[in-house]
Motif scaffolding. Structure first.
Motif, short mmCIF file in Angstrom:
data_model
loop_
_atom_site.label_atom_id
_atom_site.label_comp_id
_atom_site.label_asym_id
_atom_site.label_seq_id
_atom_site.Cartn_x
_atom_site.Cartn_y
_atom_site.Cartn_z
N LEU A 71 0.87 -1.17 0.00
CA LEU A 71 0.00 0.00 0.00
C LEU A 71 0.91 1.22 0.00
O LEU A 71 1.63 1.47 0.97
CB LEU A 71 -0.91 0.00 1.23
CG LEU A 71 -1.81 -1.23 1.42
CD1 LEU A 71 -2.65 -1.07 2.69
CD2 LEU A 71 -2.69 -1.47 0.22
N LEU A 117 -2.54 4.79 -3.29
CA LEU A 117 -3.69 5.46 -2.73
C LEU A 117 -3.52 6.98 -2.77
O LEU A 117 -2.41 7.50 -2.67
CB LEU A 117 -3.93 5.02 -1.28
CG LEU A 117 -4.47 3.60 -1.13
CD1 LEU A 117 -3.36 2.67 -0.68
CD2 LEU A 117 -5.65 3.54 -0.19
N GLY A 132 1.58 5.40 -0.79
CA GLY A 132 0.98 6.72 -0.93
C GLY A 132 1.61 7.70 0.01
O GLY A 132 2.33 7.33 0.94
N LYS A 167 -3.39 4.85 3.56
CA LYS A 167 -2.78 3.52 3.54
C LYS A 167 -2.70 2.89 4.92
O LYS A 167 -3.01 1.70 5.09
CB LYS A 167 -1.38 3.59 2.89
CG LYS A 167 -0.40 4.54 3.54
CD LYS A 167 0.87 4.66 2.72
CE LYS A 167 1.92 5.50 3.43
NZ LYS A 167 1.48 6.91 3.63
N THR A 168 -2.29 3.66 5.93
CA THR A 168 -2.21 3.11 7.29
C THR A 168 -3.59 2.86 7.85
O THR A 168 -3.82 1.86 8.56
CB THR A 168 -1.41 4.06 8.19
OG1 THR A 168 -0.07 4.15 7.70
CG2 THR A 168 -1.36 3.53 9.62
N VAL A 210 2.61 -1.46 4.37
CA VAL A 210 2.46 -0.03 4.10
C VAL A 210 3.84 0.58 3.94
O VAL A 210 4.77 0.27 4.70
CB VAL A 210 1.71 0.66 5.25
CG1 VAL A 210 1.94 2.16 5.24
CG2 VAL A 210 0.23 0.36 5.17
N HIS A 224 5.90 4.40 2.23
CA HIS A 224 5.91 5.60 1.39
C HIS A 224 7.13 5.58 0.49
O HIS A 224 7.33 6.49 -0.31
CB HIS A 224 5.93 6.86 2.26
CG HIS A 224 7.19 7.00 3.07
ND1 HIS A 224 7.33 6.45 4.32
CD2 HIS A 224 8.37 7.61 2.80
CE1 HIS A 224 8.54 6.71 4.78
NE2 HIS A 224 9.20 7.40 3.88
N SER A 280 -2.94 9.62 2.69
CA SER A 280 -3.58 8.95 1.56
C SER A 280 -4.54 7.85 2.00
O SER A 280 -5.36 7.38 1.20
CB SER A 280 -2.52 8.35 0.63
OG SER A 280 -1.75 7.37 1.31
#
Length: 421
Positions: free
Chosen positions: A105, A282, A107, A113-114, A265, A267, A111
């Motif tokens: 995931l 996302l 973003g 994701k978490t 997750v 970034h 966004s």
């Protein structure tokens, strides 16, 4: 080129977190607890006395429902929504993750994701939609009943416990009726120590481990309970760059061995593209695109994905009769399938080459940035708000233009999207 809101997987590449009773809980109530770096998240649920209960339950984590060790389940997210006040953290998200698939995931902050990961885990209740583990609707199940393995960025190891005790914690915390005997737990711990390549480390304490070793122990603790789904929240964020690279490659090999359904997750784009079977991008609580790393990087579904994944240069212009044209430039570029009107051309710095002035796009060298293995040439185009970047290999014999030089640029690969930034 519209954003994809429902995402289904291709064929998978391959055919929890510990809980305990909270202090002060009554005999008819248990509390699932996830220990993070700063606090504990409590999810109370009324149940029968866990030490005495042997009645059939609905929990996914029941031994008879867990299936073969190391094999995950299909995970379906159907119309999941989550709001914080007037802000939609998740806006009716649909996602199918196949059994044994490793999905990232990805973003920016905010966004969703978490939030999505925590809804899957049961740490946050969804305001709408369903979460299904296989054929079981897990939407209303607690963290314990979902039997997920959760790995945090900051390890969350118990400092007063040895490595072996940390790994065994989830098994020893099970209700007596479902708790393995000591010999079984000991064998499981030894198996996992070998799996994470730390045999003989069972008697050490967390303070005697490196950051990478701590994260491997945290992962082993999550795997010890034979989780239905393995969830990782920025698992490498606390590590230095070199250790991050080594550990994510190790995790990919580990996943290939276990075949565990895994969602993580991040970034970090490089991390997602290197590690995952599929990447889900996302944006503002919605899925912008889901696909293989090659699809996400090589065929972005929207300007947002192109600009977010990797490095991108943008040229503003318009489409006329199937060709992208730029004011003040003689060159035009094919734009089949894009309607006439304002448009933007996106390209990667390695998808352009220098040609003689007068050919291709006309530009002037504004800056040079030297990095390991490459030189990035920054170019100014008349009337454009952003500079165009072109990468050159930093090697003997490769001609590099000087600042102020007029150059021509040939585009090797690009995408044209309707509208402008």
């Amino acid at each position: 080129m519209s954003p994809s809101l429902a995402a289904s997987p291709p064929s998978a590449r391959h055919a929890g977190r510990a809980t305990h009773a909270a202090a002060g809980a009554t005999p008819t109530e248990t509390t699932n607890v996830l220990l993070t770096q700063d606090h504990a998240v409590h999810t109370p649920r009324p149940v029968a006395d866990p030490e005495a209960s042997t009645a059939p339950g609905r929990g996914i984590g029941d031994d008879r429902a867990m299936g073969t060790r190391g094999h995950g389940v299909d995970l379906r997210i159907e119309g999941v929504a989550k709001r914080y006040g007037g802000t939609a953290a998740l806006d009716h998200v649909d996602l199918h993750i196949a059994a044994g698939e490793l999905v990232a995931l990805l973003g920016p902050s905010g966004s969703g994701k978490t939030t999505l990961l925590r809804v899957i885990a049961g740490l946050l209740p969804a305001d709408g939609g369903r979460v299904l583990f296989g054929d079981t609707d897990a939407t209303l199940l607690s963290l314990r009943e979902r039997n997920v393995g959760f790995v945090f960025q900051q390890y969350a190891l118990f400092r007063h416990m040895t490595v072996a005790e940390n790994i065994a914690f989830g098994l020893r915390s099970r209700p007596r009726a479902k708790r393995p005997d000591r010999a079984t737990i000991r064998r499981r711990v030894e198996e996992l120590l070998a799996l994470i390549q730390l045999p003989g480390y069972g008697d050490r304490y967390p303070e005697q481990l490196s950051g990478g070793q701590k994260q491997r122990v945290a992962l082993a603790r999550a795997l010890a309970i034979d989780p239905t789904v393995l969830l990782l929240d920025e698992p490498f964020g606390a590590l230095d760059a070199k250790v991050r690279v080594e550990l994510r490659r190790w995790l990919r090999r580990l996943h290939d061995q276990t075949g565990q359904t895994t969602v993580f997750v991040t970034h970090d784009q490089d991390e997602a593209l290197e590690l995952a079977d599929r990447v889900v991008v996302l944006r503002e609580g919605r899925i912008e695109q889901a696909g293989t790393p090659d699809e996400i990087y090589g065929a972005p579904a929207s300007p947002y994905v192109f600009d977010f994944i990797g490095r991108a240069s943008v040229v503003e212009g318009r489409v006329e009769g199937g060709r992208f044209v730029v004011d003040g430039q003689a060159a035009g570029f094919e734009a089949d399938g894009v309607a006439d009107g304002p448009a933007s051309l996106y390209l990667r710095p390695h998808d352009a080459a220098f040609v003689a002035p007068g050919d291709g796009l006309q530009a002037r060298v504004a800056a040079l940035a030297r990095q390991a293995g490459r030189i990035t040439v920054e170019l100014e185009l008349p009337g454009q708000s952003r500079r165009l970047e072109v990468d050159l290999v930093a090697a003997p014999g490769v001609a590099t233009p000087a600042i102020g030089d007029a150059v021509g640029v040939r585009l090797l690969k690009y995408r044209v999207y309707p509208g402008q930034r």
